[in-house]
Every structure is written in structure tokens, then in C-alpha cells.
Design a protein around this motif. Structure first.
Motif, PDB file in Angstrom:
ATOM      1  N   ARG A 535       8.843  46.310  60.359  1.00 37.24           N
ATOM      2  CA  ARG A 535       8.133  45.042  60.132  1.00 37.24           C
ATOM      3  C   ARG A 535       8.063  44.190  61.400  1.00 37.24           C
ATOM      4  NH1 ARG A 535       4.929  46.003  56.472  1.00 37.24           N
ATOM      5  NH2 ARG A 535       4.632  43.767  56.034  1.00 37.24           N
ATOM      6  N   ASN A 536       8.759  44.597  62.461  1.00 42.91           N
ATOM      7  CA  ASN A 536       8.628  43.901  63.743  1.00 42.91           C
ATOM      8  C   ASN A 536       7.403  44.374  64.525  1.00 42.91           C
ATOM      9  OD1 ASN A 536      11.001  42.422  63.411  1.00 42.91           O
ATOM     10  ND2 ASN A 536      12.265  44.095  64.204  1.00 42.91           N
ATOM     11  N   PHE A 537       6.799  45.457  64.077  1.00 38.24           N
ATOM     12  CA  PHE A 537       5.634  46.013  64.764  1.00 38.24           C
ATOM     13  C   PHE A 537       4.435  45.078  64.597  1.00 38.24           C
ATOM     14  CE2 PHE A 537       1.975  48.679  65.510  1.00 38.24           C
ATOM     15  CZ  PHE A 537       2.393  49.568  66.491  1.00 38.24           C
ATOM     16  N   ARG A 538       3.674  44.891  65.680  1.00 41.80           N
ATOM     17  CA  ARG A 538       2.465  44.075  65.612  1.00 41.80           C
ATOM     18  C   ARG A 538       1.294  44.883  66.187  1.00 41.80           C
ATOM     19  NH1 ARG A 538       5.721  41.922  63.104  1.00 41.80           N
ATOM     20  NH2 ARG A 538       6.241  39.701  62.942  1.00 41.80           N
ATOM     21  N   TYR A 539       0.132  44.724  65.538  1.00 38.89           N
ATOM     22  CA  TYR A 539      -1.066  45.456  65.923  1.00 38.89           C
ATOM     23  C   TYR A 539      -1.835  44.693  66.998  1.00 38.89           C
ATOM     24  CZ  TYR A 539      -0.081  47.971  61.613  1.00 38.89           C
ATOM     25  OH  TYR A 539       0.538  48.700  60.632  1.00 38.89           O
ATOM     26  N   ILE A 540      -2.436  45.419  67.925  1.00 40.55           N
ATOM     27  CA  ILE A 540      -3.350  44.783  68.873  1.00 40.55           C
ATOM     28  C   ILE A 540      -4.749  44.815  68.263  1.00 40.55           C
ATOM     29  CG2 ILE A 540      -1.932  45.479  70.843  1.00 40.55           C
ATOM     30  CD1 ILE A 540      -4.247  47.454  71.558  1.00 40.55           C
ATOM     31  N   TYR A 541      -5.487  43.772  68.460  1.00 39.20           N
ATOM     32  CA  TYR A 541      -6.842  43.687  67.902  1.00 39.20           C
ATOM     33  C   TYR A 541      -7.756  42.876  68.802  1.00 39.20           C
ATOM     34  CZ  TYR A 541      -5.143  39.131  66.335  1.00 39.20           C
ATOM     35  OH  TYR A 541      -4.605  37.853  66.294  1.00 39.20           O
TER      36      TYR A 541
END
Length: 541
Positions: A535-541
Motif C-alpha cells: 500500500r506504500n506503492f504509488r503509480y506514476i501518471y
């Protein structure tokens, strides 16, 4: 020379060995979990073997920064996700670029060139051995065999050293290409095109996996751009090779057969070099010493994607196909956007000849395609590497392709220059495959999930490559109006879908931020978790 950072590794380890009772909760959780071998990334094993685990996993900046707001800390963490929190010494980064990047560039160049030689052979007399739609079928069987083999090669990359898998497949596709020189019938050409497709299936998925092992997400964006630019270089090299071999007039062999023979032998030689030269991952990179390997692992830690894990996990593949809401929109984007690649990649020479150019002029007019492709890829990937706005950058690339499709539909074939420039514009949409590679590498965690996402992306790419040439039917020549309409529609539909993917990625990041409000952020421990599990993962967009 020992770097100051690495001196801290061993001094810290020695100190902690003398104070065993001072182990913190997060470190003990890693030790507890590490007993479950299938959850351990190869990087974590390496760090434990070198007594550098605490040096790499400790986020010293979080410990030291106490006089700034939580928003400032969050901003720093968000930036670290894309750019990394630990700068790599420039001499080490240069060494990675010296030894890893050239391999990726040459592999992609040969993959694109070897596949595209059929396109150039169309202007060199290969059609004398074919009739009707048989030329289209040669392109189709290549893509079909590529699709068939992709799951198998992906499993091999998962289970065995990636360098050895790549070396064997590169050598075999070089042999297959060389065998084209002995072909003088449709049946024999179908056989060698099938073999070529099967062995080339390792190229793109292997290059993406290797890129993710050595670089931060921002660096991956730039480096993937560099090796993907070889698609443009392939047009230039292929055009020059075709032009040169058209001046060969032998009795036993035709010019296109000699072309396949020479390029095939070069590919075989490169495959052998790959076996001797390419390391499996950072931990056994022969050109880095142990201290530098530790620094590279620390440098890529904030990717939260790890290096690799040789345990195949069905649960991660199931999550990819059934529970990841980004999977199917991305596959749709891949298939729709790459209809243009399948079409113009095989038929650019044929289309150009319909504008009234002869065979030698047609070969030379492929050179600007290479330059344009290289420029588009370099410019857009460097923009992503610097600013990270992958959704907006990719969306903007469909616009020139839409304009080019409209112009080719409207102009008569007698307008040579207008049609040629419109054809060049379509390559902008084709180049979005590079951004899709970047998206996959940066937005997927869990080794099994990551390589299988790459695999299904390549499968979708080749489905488009199968469909696209079949749009160019002999009965619609020379204007090929149905094919040009299909190009327009597929490029146009990508715009809203691309924006939708960016939107749901942004919303998922906001959802995770809200979940963690008021909580301390756990440090990444090189466990083989997926982007959904972590849940610490963040997506680049």
C-alpha cells in the motif's frame, strides 16, 4: 577506493552486532519474513550476505528530518518514488550506462531490423516468389508465432538467468534469419518467419526487465527511450542496407537473400557475445565491485519493485488478470495504438511506392522515418524522465497520427509530398509503445506480475501486428481506404482511454494517501509484493 557511504555500511553493521538487543521492529519483521524464501527478492539475499541490509533499508533522511511539516515529508517521499532518494555516484551510473545500455540498444536494434527486413525485401524482389496476400501472411505468421512463444519465454526468464535465456534466443533468431537466404518458396519463407517470431519473443520483455534492475523510474524512462530509439535507427540502417544490397546482381543469390544472410550472421555473433558479457542482475554484475553493487541496490530501493525473484507465483498472475483494474485498459491502449505499427511497419514501403516512387527512391525515403521515430522517442521519453507527466505526454502523441490519417484519406495519390508527410506523422502514434514499456516498468511490482504484464503487453502488440497487415488487401490497392480508416479510428479512440488510465491512477494514489493519514510510512523491505499488496506503492501518471 572505499566510498564514505560504504564505510557506514560496515561500521553500522559492526555496531549493531555488538548491540543485538537494539534491533527495531521493521528489521525483525524482515528477518521473520525472510524465512519464507519465496517472498525474498534477490536483492535482499545479497544485502544480507554482504551485511549491508540495514544500510540500504534504513531511511536516514526520515530519521534526521524533524523540523519540517508532514506535507513536506510526503512531498519528498513522492519525489523519491520517481527520482529516488539516494543519488548514485556519477562514475557508477556511467559504468551502468557503459555496460548495460549498449546491450539493450543493440538488442532492440537487431530485433527491429531483423523483423523489418521483410519490409525492405518487398522492394528487392521477394514478391517474385509470392502471390496475392502471401506477403501479408508472412508478417502475420511472424506475429502469431511471437504470441505463441511469449508465455514460454516469460516463464524461462522467470525461472532461469535472464542473460543466458536472452543469449540463446538471440543466437537462435540470428540462425533463423540467416536461413532466409536459402528460401525461394512461400512455404519455406513461412517456416523461417515462424521460427524468427518464436525466438524474437525474448527481446522486448527481456530489455524491459533488465532496465528495471539497474535504474530509478526516472532513469528507466530516459534509458528505455534510448534503447527504444533504435527502432528509428533500424529504419535508417535498414534503408541503407536495402539501398546498398540493391546494387548487388548475382546469379545464385538475389540481393534480398544476401541481405538476410549478412544481417543474420551479425545477430548470431551478438548472441554469443551476450552469453559471455551480460550479467544476470546487479548482484553479479562483473563490472561493479561489491560496494558499488550495494549502492546501486540502495539507489533503486524507492522504485519499490525490487530486482527479481525466481519463484513463479500464480497468485500474482491471477491478480494481474482478474483484480488489477489497470490491466485491461492498458492492453486495449497497446492493441489500438499499435495497429499503426503493424500496418506501416510492414507496408510503409508498399504505401510509399503507391505515391509514385521507384524502388530505390522508396528505400531511401525510409530514412526520414527512422530520424522522425528517433526524435519522437527521445523527446517524449526525456520529457517523462524530467517531469513524469506520462499521461499528458502520451496523449499528445496520438494527435499527429490522427491528422496524418485524415490527410492520407483526403489527398489523391498524385500528391506525393503531401501523402509522404502524412505517412511520417502516423509514426507519432506508433512510438507510444515506448511509453507503454515505461508505464509497465514503473507501475508494476511483484516479479511474476511484472514480467507477465510485459508479456501480455507484447502479446497485445503482436495481435495488432497480425490484424493490421490483413487490412491491406490486394483488392483495395492502391489507395487502401479501409486500412487508412482503421488507422484513424484506432488512434482517435486511444485519447480518451489514455486519459482514463491517468485518472484512475491518480485516484488510486489519493485513496492510498487517505488510508495512511496520520500513520508512519513503513520502509520498503525488498519483499516480493505486488503494487496492490504494497500500500506504500504509488503509480506514476
Amino acid at each position: 577506493m572505499t566510498s564514505p557511504d560504504l564505510e557506514k555500511v560496515y561500521s553500522k553493521t559492526s555496531s549493531e552486532e555488538n548491540t543485538k538487543g537494539a534491533t527495531n521492529i521493521s528489521s525483525s519483521s524482515v528477518d521473520d519474513t525472510s524465512s519464507n524464501e519465496e517472498n525474498i527478492d534477490v536483492a535482499l539475499r545479497f544485502l544480507k550476505d554482504t551485511n549491508a541490509k540495514d544500510f540500504v533499508l534504513d531511511d536516514d533522511q526520515d530519521t534526521l528530518i524533524t523540523d519540517v511539516s508532514e506535507d513536506a515529508k510526503k512531498s519528498r517521499r513522492d519525489r523519491a518514488i520517481f527520482y529516488g532518494a539516494c543519488d548514485l555516484p556519477k562514475n557508477v551510473l556511467r559504468r551502468l550506462d557503459t555496460f548495460i545500455l549498449p546491450f539493450l540498444c543493440v538488442t532492440y536494434l537487431l530485433m527491429f531490423l531483423d523483423k523489418a527486413l521483410l519490409n525492405y525485401a518487398a522492394a528487392m524482389g521477394i514478391n517474385d516468389h509470392l502471390k496475392g496476400n502471401e506477403f501479408s501472411n508472412l508478417s502475420t505468421i511472424f506475429s502469431a508465432s511471437y504470441i505463441f512463444m511469449e508465455p514460454f519465454v516469460t516463464f524461462l526468464i522467470q525461472r532461469f538467468p535472464i542473460s543466458k535465456v536472452m543469449a540463446v534466443f538471440i543466437t537462435c533468431w540470428g540462425i533463423s534469419l540467416t536461413c532466409h537466404a536459402a528460401c525461394k518458396s512461400y512455404a519455406s519463407l513461412m517456416i523461417v518467419r515462424t521460427l524468427l517470431g518464436m525466438f524474437e519473443s525474448s527481446s522486448a520483455v527481456g530489455c524491459i526487465a533488465i532496465s528495471g534492475m539497474y535504474y530509478t523510474k526516472a532513469e528507466q524512462s530516459a534509458r528505455i527511450g534510448f534503447w527504444a530509439t533504435q527502432a528509428g535507427t533500424g529504419y535508417v540502417v535498414g534503408g541503407l542496407i536495402s539501398f546498398g544490397f540493391q546494387h548487388y546482381h548475382g546469379k545464385s543469390f538475389t540481393s534480398w537473400q544476401i541481405m538476410f544472410l549478412v544481417v543474420g550472421l551479425v545477430t548470431v555473433a551478438f548472441g554469443i557475445l551476450t552469453y559471455l558479457y551480460l550479467p544476470d542482475n546487479v548482484t553479479n554484475a562483473w563490472f561493479l565491485n561489491q560496494e558499488e553493487k550495494v549502492l546501486v541496490v540502495k539507489h533503486i530501493r524507492d522504485n519499490q519493485t525490487g530486482l527479481e525473484n525466481k519463484k513463479f507465483k500464480k497468485a500474482q498472475v491471477k491478480e494481474l488478470l482478474l483484480h488489477d483494474k489497470l490491466t485491461w485498459p492498458m492492453l486495449f491502449i497497446t492493441a489500438a495504438s499499435q495497429i499503426s505499427t503493424g500496418a506501416i511497419g510492414t507496408f510503409s514501403v508498399t504505401i510509399t511506392r503507391t505515391f509514385g516512387f521507384d524502388s530505390k527512391e522508396t528505400a531511401l525515403l525510409q530514412l526520414p522515418i527512422g530520424v522522425i521515430t528517433a526524435m519522437i522517442i527521445i523527446i517524449t521519453t526525456q520529457m517523462i524522465a524530467r517531469w513524469g507527466q506520462i499521461t499528458l505526454v502520451t496523449t499528445s502523441m496520438y494527435i499527429p497520427a490522427i491528422i496524418g490519417s485524415i490527410v492520407m484519406l483526403c489527398l489523391p495519390l498524385s500528391n506525393k509530398i503531401g501523402n509522404l508527410l502524412a505517412l511520417y506523422l502516423i509514426y507519432s502514434g506508433s512510438c507510444t509503445i515506448t511509453n507503454i514499456y515505461i508505464w509497465n516498468s514503473c507501475n508494476t511490482s511483484g516479479y511474476s506480475k511484472r514480467i507477465f504484464r510485459n508479456a501480455i503487453t507484447i502479446i497485445a502488440y503482436n495481435v495488432a501486428a497480425i490484424v493490421a497487415p490483413q487490412m491491406f488487401r490486394a483488392n483495395s490497392a492502391p489507395r487502401y481506404v479501409p486500412a487508412k480508416i482503421a488507422l484513424l479510428v484506432t488512434q482517435a479512440v486511444c485519447v480518451p482511454v489514455q486519459l482514463y488510465i491517468g485518472y484512475i491512477s491518480k485516484k488510486e494514489n489519493e485513496k492510498r494517501d487517505k488510508e495512511q493519514e496520520g500513520q508512519s510510512v513503513e520502509k520498503y523491505q525488498f519483499l516480493d509484493l505486488t503494487d496492490i499488496e504494497n500500500r506504500n506503492f504509488r503509480y506514476i501518471y
